[in-house]
Design a protein around this motif. Sequence first.
Motif: not given
Length: 573
Positions: A146, A367, A371, A375, A394, A423
């Motif tokens: 990530l 983050r 994410a 995705q 995520v 994560v």
Amino acid sequence: MLQELRITNFAIIDNLTVTFGPGLNILTGETGAGKSIIIDALNLILGGRADADSIRSSESSATVEAVLAVDDPATLDAIREMGIEVEDNQVLIKRLITLEGKNRTYLNNSPLTVSALATVGQRLVDIHGQHDHQSLLHAEHHVGLLDRYGKLGKEKAAYQSAWSAYRKKVEQLNHLLNHQSDRLQRQDLLQFQVKEIDDAALSVGEDEELRAEKHKLNHAEKLSAALDQVLAMLSDQEGSVLDLLGRIDRELGRLPEIDPALEPQSTRAGNAFIEAQELEAELRDYVKHIDFSPTRLEEIEDRLAEINGLKRKYGNDIAVILEYRQKIGDELESLSLGEEAVDGLKKEIAEHQKEVAKLAVDLAKKREQAADTLQKAVEKELKDLSMKHVRFGVRFDYEADADGFTTYNKKTVKAHGEGIGSVEFLFSPNLGEALKPLARIASGGELSRVMLALKSILNEQDDIPILVFDEVDAGIGGKVAEKVGVKLKKIAATKQVFCITHLPQIAGMATAHYRVHKSVTGKRTRSTITELSYDERVEEIARMSGGETITDATLQYAREMIQPAPLRGEEAG
């Protein structure tokens, strides 16, 4: 770009040189032919672990060399900072493995450590094998993927630096609080040890140099006697070598006037006379400097005794002793702070906590933003790979910590070396199924496609110029395999890509196609690699499609597979 790979006596490869070009380089061959050996050899070049078991049977050593063209200024600067010259952006890496364990590592013919090589290697090549699929099964690897996607390296480095500084202060404080009773006693011992080591003024390799000098001093009389005898034969006695060579030189020097054919012999005689004179002069100079000093010999013996005494106390060689000195110096510095430093450390820790908390929250927010886009990007890539109803997610879990110092989403959470929270990638392959941890529901083929999707996306973020895919097509076939090939070809438009595959659909996309072949000669097995011509590619892809029995139909199918990849990609899509 990897231009050439040379392998000698590595596994079942005796002597192999293979050149590579840009684009998609495909490696095929029967199971056990040695395809993975090529990857193992390349991994060795990148600073991987050297194992004597990889040396070809009955041989004493193995070598792997790689010639690379490096265009990245940062990588070139990193190499030059090691004191290694680079000309015309060419880099030659060599690893030598021996049965005795005397392994050597070179970059442009300059020796360097394996760790230094690995630092360079990770800038040049990224290897993705089936083990990488397994890494998707471990959630602790997901945060790294990530962060790479979100280009969060700078933020993560800043956080980890702050976290490290904070933890160091906490450890210092804990050490003070837990060892106050015996602090002074320990401090006296360490001060004595530091002084003893510092007074010795050790240098790495000094003992070996002293032993060599001692050996020479012990044999000084033998050296002098032998050289006196040699000098006598050269020039100090009647009928010496120099006298005879001088006469030969003079006699032969007159003869070319009679017969020019003797000119070469006359010249050689003159050269021999000059060489003998130079030898005599060098030996006389050497004799002048032979040291018979008993005083120096005693000094060396005393110094070696001092060094050996320190070895018995602190380590079996000087490097270990100096490392121990650094360690106890750090501990002594911590102890010297004393009890009066406790309050100061507590204040420093409070300031560090503020910085850590601020950076942790900033990293967590970024983050979560990354994410969201990751995705969507993964789902798009997977739908391109015929996973129409797939969903990818995520999940962030933030562990509560009543004693913590970081607040996120109105909750006090625990901070750790990676930031705050954990994560984990979630996955739903079918319509109507809830998102669940990837490790619990994805099949081998699905994992392969998820990995390729991630690598396709991360390809846009990475500056690494060479990618290696070791059988990432496991568990797939048909049109999906063709689409995988298209994605590999797309990545190869901007990077040099190597792919080991068993699938003809992927092999047909190659810019260059290599076949790895295992054969038996006598009682020895050897593996070779050959770049295939168009006709050889047709035959190889036909074999991959229909087995050993090749028909006109399989040959025609193979020819169709080698049609231009962009066209087939459009049809496949």
